[in-house]
Every structure is written in structure tokens, then in C-alpha cells.
Design a protein around this motif. Structure first.
Motif, PDB file in Angstrom:
ATOM      1  N   ASP A   1       0.829  -1.201   0.000  1.00  0.00           N
ATOM      2  CA  ASP A   1       0.000   0.000   0.000  1.00  0.00           C
ATOM      3  C   ASP A   1       0.864   1.252   0.000  1.00  0.00           C
ATOM      4  O   ASP A   1       0.571   2.220  -0.716  1.00  0.00           O
ATOM      5  CB  ASP A   1      -0.927  -0.010   1.210  1.00  0.00           C
ATOM      6  N   TYR A   2       1.930   1.232   0.790  1.00  0.00           N
ATOM      7  CA  TYR A   2       2.830   2.386   0.845  1.00  0.00           C
ATOM      8  C   TYR A   2       3.447   2.655  -0.520  1.00  0.00           C
ATOM      9  O   TYR A   2       3.462   3.810  -0.987  1.00  0.00           O
ATOM     10  CB  TYR A   2       3.919   2.153   1.881  1.00  0.00           C
ATOM     11  N   LEU A   3       3.923   1.618  -1.185  1.00  0.00           N
ATOM     12  CA  LEU A   3       4.549   1.801  -2.495  1.00  0.00           C
ATOM     13  C   LEU A   3       3.528   2.296  -3.525  1.00  0.00           C
ATOM     14  O   LEU A   3       3.857   3.116  -4.383  1.00  0.00           O
ATOM     15  CB  LEU A   3       5.185   0.497  -2.963  1.00  0.00           C
ATOM     16  N   HIS A   4       2.303   1.808  -3.420  1.00  0.00           N
ATOM     17  CA  HIS A   4       1.255   2.259  -4.329  1.00  0.00           C
ATOM     18  C   HIS A   4       0.966   3.743  -4.121  1.00  0.00           C
ATOM     19  O   HIS A   4       0.881   4.520  -5.098  1.00  0.00           O
ATOM     20  CB  HIS A   4      -0.012   1.432  -4.092  1.00  0.00           C
ATOM     21  N   ARG A   5       0.826   4.157  -2.866  1.00  0.00           N
ATOM     22  CA  ARG A   5       0.562   5.571  -2.566  1.00  0.00           C
ATOM     23  C   ARG A   5       1.740   6.446  -2.979  1.00  0.00           C
ATOM     24  O   ARG A   5       1.567   7.563  -3.479  1.00  0.00           O
ATOM     25  CB  ARG A   5       0.289   5.753  -1.075  1.00  0.00           C
ATOM     26  N   LEU A   6       2.942   5.933  -2.771  1.00  0.00           N
ATOM     27  CA  LEU A   6       4.144   6.691  -3.128  1.00  0.00           C
ATOM     28  C   LEU A   6       4.219   6.892  -4.637  1.00  0.00           C
ATOM     29  O   LEU A   6       4.573   7.977  -5.116  1.00  0.00           O
ATOM     30  CB  LEU A   6       5.387   5.950  -2.628  1.00  0.00           C
ATOM     31  N   GLU A   7       3.860   5.865  -5.381  1.00  0.00           N
ATOM     32  CA  GLU A   7       3.884   5.974  -6.835  1.00  0.00           C
ATOM     33  C   GLU A   7       2.847   6.982  -7.323  1.00  0.00           C
ATOM     34  O   GLU A   7       3.094   7.752  -8.255  1.00  0.00           O
ATOM     35  CB  GLU A   7       3.624   4.610  -7.461  1.00  0.00           C
ATOM     36  N   GLU A   8       1.674   6.992  -6.695  1.00  0.00           N
ATOM     37  CA  GLU A   8       0.652   7.980  -7.056  1.00  0.00           C
ATOM     38  C   GLU A   8       1.150   9.398  -6.813  1.00  0.00           C
ATOM     39  O   GLU A   8       0.930  10.302  -7.628  1.00  0.00           O
ATOM     40  CB  GLU A   8      -0.625   7.732  -6.249  1.00  0.00           C
ATOM     41  N   LEU A   9       1.808   9.606  -5.683  1.00  0.00           N
ATOM     42  CA  LEU A   9       2.354  10.928  -5.378  1.00  0.00           C
ATOM     43  C   LEU A   9       3.430  11.302  -6.387  1.00  0.00           C
ATOM     44  O   LEU A   9       3.473  12.443  -6.862  1.00  0.00           O
ATOM     45  CB  LEU A   9       2.919  10.951  -3.956  1.00  0.00           C
ATOM     46  N   ALA A  10       4.288  10.356  -6.726  1.00  0.00           N
ATOM     47  CA  ALA A  10       5.364  10.635  -7.676  1.00  0.00           C
ATOM     48  C   ALA A  10       4.801  11.019  -9.050  1.00  0.00           C
ATOM     49  O   ALA A  10       5.305  11.950  -9.691  1.00  0.00           O
ATOM     50  CB  ALA A  10       6.276   9.426  -7.794  1.00  0.00           C
ATOM     51  N   ARG A  11       3.758  10.330  -9.486  1.00  0.00           N
ATOM     52  CA  ARG A  11       3.150  10.677 -10.781  1.00  0.00           C
ATOM     53  C   ARG A  11       2.589  12.102 -10.743  1.00  0.00           C
ATOM     54  O   ARG A  11       2.697  12.849 -11.718  1.00  0.00           O
ATOM     55  CB  ARG A  11       2.041   9.679 -11.125  1.00  0.00           C
TER      56      ARG A  11
ATOM     57  N   MET B   1      11.360   7.626  -3.421  1.00  0.00           N
ATOM     58  CA  MET B   1      10.951   7.881  -4.804  1.00  0.00           C
ATOM     59  C   MET B   1      12.152   7.903  -5.743  1.00  0.00           C
ATOM     60  O   MET B   1      12.096   7.378  -6.857  1.00  0.00           O
ATOM     61  CB  MET B   1      10.184   9.203  -4.886  1.00  0.00           C
ATOM     62  N   GLN B   2      13.249   8.503  -5.276  1.00  0.00           N
ATOM     63  CA  GLN B   2      14.447   8.539  -6.102  1.00  0.00           C
ATOM     64  C   GLN B   2      15.050   7.146  -6.259  1.00  0.00           C
ATOM     65  O   GLN B   2      15.457   6.750  -7.360  1.00  0.00           O
ATOM     66  CB  GLN B   2      15.475   9.495  -5.480  1.00  0.00           C
TER      67      GLN B   2
ATOM     68  N   LEU C   1      13.573   4.314  -6.161  1.00  0.00           N
ATOM     69  CA  LEU C   1      12.719   3.459  -6.991  1.00  0.00           C
ATOM     70  C   LEU C   1      12.517   4.046  -8.388  1.00  0.00           C
ATOM     71  O   LEU C   1      11.694   3.525  -9.162  1.00  0.00           O
ATOM     72  CB  LEU C   1      11.362   3.271  -6.308  1.00  0.00           C
ATOM     73  N   ASP C   2      13.245   5.108  -8.708  1.00  0.00           N
ATOM     74  CA  ASP C   2      13.219   5.724 -10.039  1.00  0.00           C
ATOM     75  C   ASP C   2      11.802   6.130 -10.440  1.00  0.00           C
ATOM     76  O   ASP C   2      11.384   5.914 -11.576  1.00  0.00           O
ATOM     77  CB  ASP C   2      13.813   4.765 -11.076  1.00  0.00           C
ATOM     78  N   MET C   3      11.073   6.753  -9.498  1.00  0.00           N
ATOM     79  CA  MET C   3       9.697   7.166  -9.777  1.00  0.00           C
ATOM     80  C   MET C   3       9.602   8.577 -10.331  1.00  0.00           C
ATOM     81  O   MET C   3       8.567   8.945 -10.892  1.00  0.00           O
ATOM     82  CB  MET C   3       8.870   7.087  -8.490  1.00  0.00           C
ATOM     83  N   LEU C   4      10.655   9.378 -10.178  1.00  0.00           N
ATOM     84  CA  LEU C   4      10.603  10.785 -10.561  1.00  0.00           C
ATOM     85  C   LEU C   4      11.268  11.021 -11.908  1.00  0.00           C
ATOM     86  O   LEU C   4      12.365  10.510 -12.165  1.00  0.00           O
ATOM     87  CB  LEU C   4      11.281  11.652  -9.499  1.00  0.00           C
ATOM     88  N   ASP C   5      10.601  11.798 -12.754  1.00  0.00           N
ATOM     89  CA  ASP C   5      11.205  12.162 -14.040  1.00  0.00           C
ATOM     90  C   ASP C   5      12.455  12.996 -13.815  1.00  0.00           C
ATOM     91  O   ASP C   5      13.441  12.855 -14.543  1.00  0.00           O
ATOM     92  CB  ASP C   5      10.206  12.957 -14.885  1.00  0.00           C
ATOM     93  N   ASP C   6      12.392  13.889 -12.821  1.00  0.00           N
ATOM     94  CA  ASP C   6      13.540  14.724 -12.461  1.00  0.00           C
ATOM     95  C   ASP C   6      13.808  14.517 -10.971  1.00  0.00           C
ATOM     96  O   ASP C   6      13.103  15.075 -10.131  1.00  0.00           O
ATOM     97  CB  ASP C   6      13.246  16.196 -12.751  1.00  0.00           C
TER      98      ASP C   6
END
Length: 243
Positions: A192-202, A225-226, A228-233
Motif C-alpha cells: 500500500d505504501y509503495l502504491h501511494r508513493l507511486e501515485e504521489l510521484a506521478r 521515490m528517487q 525506486l526511479d519514480m521521478l522524471d527529475d
């Protein structure tokens, strides 16, 4: 249409109402305004605002400026926008001189960017979004409004997603303490944490593409987030409390 009734008339009524609510006289309100740095909002100025004295053409001699609206709201302990758009207190409020008054909540949503203004009309009992190009050959007015209002939707959603991540993070910490006895619960909390984190990163990526400043975040969330390479920048946000 073309009424001399203005937003300042609405504000005047609300200033009187909230001043009475607090048991303040005009001089006491002027003192509160001075404490906030608005020394020009004197007893006389507040009297002119509240009474709405008119000139020979029927126009107010003293309108309320945006700066004064902010001060009056803080001095009266009321959200400034409620002084000009008194939800639940008035049926209609002025909009612009060339258009009909509208109900306060409709105009509230215009001011917060939740809806596109519909001043044209009424036709068949309905109002319509202005379809004209700006200055005759510019962009469509409604499209230009939507572009400018975009940040108004992104920042509240950022707050909601940041809070969802924070709650999920706390659940993972709780689950960590019982990891040996409740492996399934720990795994669910982590997922759940990773799912929420990915939503925030998007959402952060959307804000970054729009050229908006990203509010500060806790360093550990940024690192996750960094990592797990979730951020474009990866450098688009700062840890909370840093520059």
C-alpha cells in the motif's frame, strides 16, 4: 445588468456582520487593522466602507481594495473570500459590471479554479462559457482559463496524496514492529505504501511538467521515490526544511 451594486457592497455588509459578531466598534476594528499594518483603514475609512456612500451617479465613493480585503478578513477572524462571497448568507453576489449577479458558491468555484465562469446568457435559462477568442484572434477564452487554472487543481491534490503517503508510511512502521508474527499484514502495508508513493510521484511529475514549484517533502519519502526511479527529475523537490 450594469448594476452599480459591487463586490464592495457585499464586503461592507459582511464587515458589519462580523464586527457585530466579535463585539467590535469601528475604532476597535481600525485598531486591529493598524496592528496588521493597514494604518489607512482608519475609523473614517471603515465608516465609508460600511455605509457605502454614493456620488451623484450612484457609485460608491469608497471601494474595498484586494489588500484591504485580506486585512479585514484577518482583523475580523474570517476567511477573506467569505467577506466577498458569503456562502449561505446571500442568495446572489455581483460578478462583473456587464453580467448578472450569480449565487455565491458558483462564483466561489470560479475564484478557486474549480469551474470555468459562465457569464454569457442566460439563454434558455442557462449561462454559457464564453466561446470567443481573446482579442478577436487569440486563444479561446475557455481554453486560456483552463490553462491558467490548472495549478489550482494540482496543489490540493498534492496535499491529499502527500497525506495518503504519510498515513501509509506510518502503517508500515506499525507493521514492522509485528513483522515476525504478521508477515501478511506487513507485506500488505508495504504494498500500500509503495502504491501511494507511486501515485504521489506521478502527481509530482505532472506538476514538474507544468513548471510548478513542488512543496517540500520528508527526506525519507524523497529518497524512496528517487531510489525506486519514480521521478522524471530526481532533483525537482527539496527535503522539508532545506533550501
Amino acid at each position: 445588468m450594469h448594476s452599480h451594486q459591487t463586490a464592495s457592497d457585499t464586503i461592507a455588509g459582511q464587515v458589519r456582520k462580523h464586527r457585530a459578531r466579535l463585539g467590535l466598534n469601528r475604532q476597535q476594528l481600525a485598531d486591529e487593522c493598524a496592528r496588521l499594518g493597514a494604518v489607512d483603514l482608519t475609523y473614517a475609512a471603515i465608516t465609508n466602507i460600511e455605509t457605502g456612500r454614493r456620488n451623484k451617479e450612484g457609485k460608491r465613493r469608497r471601494e474595498v481594495t484586494v489588500d484591504e480585503l485580506l486585512v479585514l478578513g484577518l482583523a475580523l477572524a474570517v476567511p477573506p473570500l467569505l467577506l466577498v462571497l458569503p456562502l449561505g448568507d446571500e442568495q446572489i453576489v455581483p460578478t462583473v459590471p456587464a453580467a448578472d449577479p450569480r449565487d455565491p458558491y458558483t462564483v466561489w468555484k470560479w475564484c478557486t479554479g474549480e469551474e470555468t465562469p459562465t457569464l454569457a446568457g442566460p439563454l434558455d435559462g442557462r449561462h454559457y462559457v464564453d466561446p470567443r477568442p481573446i482579442a478577436g484572434d487569440g486563444p479561446k477564452w475557455s481554453a486560456a482559463w483552463g490553462t491558467a487554472a490548472y495549478p489550482a487543481s494540482l496543489y490540493p491534490e498534492f496535499e491529499r496524496r502527500r497525506e495518503a503517503v504519510h498515513r501509509a508510511y506510518l502503517r508500515t512502521e506499525t507493521a514492522q514492529a509485528t513483522r515476525r508474527t504478521d508477515k501478511e499484514g506487513h507485506s500488505a502495508a508495504e504494498t500500500d505504501y509503495l502504491h501511494r508513493l507511486e501515485e504521489l510521484a506521478r502527481h509530482i511529475n505532472d506538476m514538474s511538467r507544468a513548471g510548478l514549484t513542488i512543496p517540500d517533502l520528508r527526506p525519507d519519502l524523497i529518497e524512496d521515490m528517487q531510489g525506486l526511479d519514480m521521478l522524471d527529475d530526481p532533483d525537482v523537490i527539496n527535503p522539508r526544511g532545506t533550501e
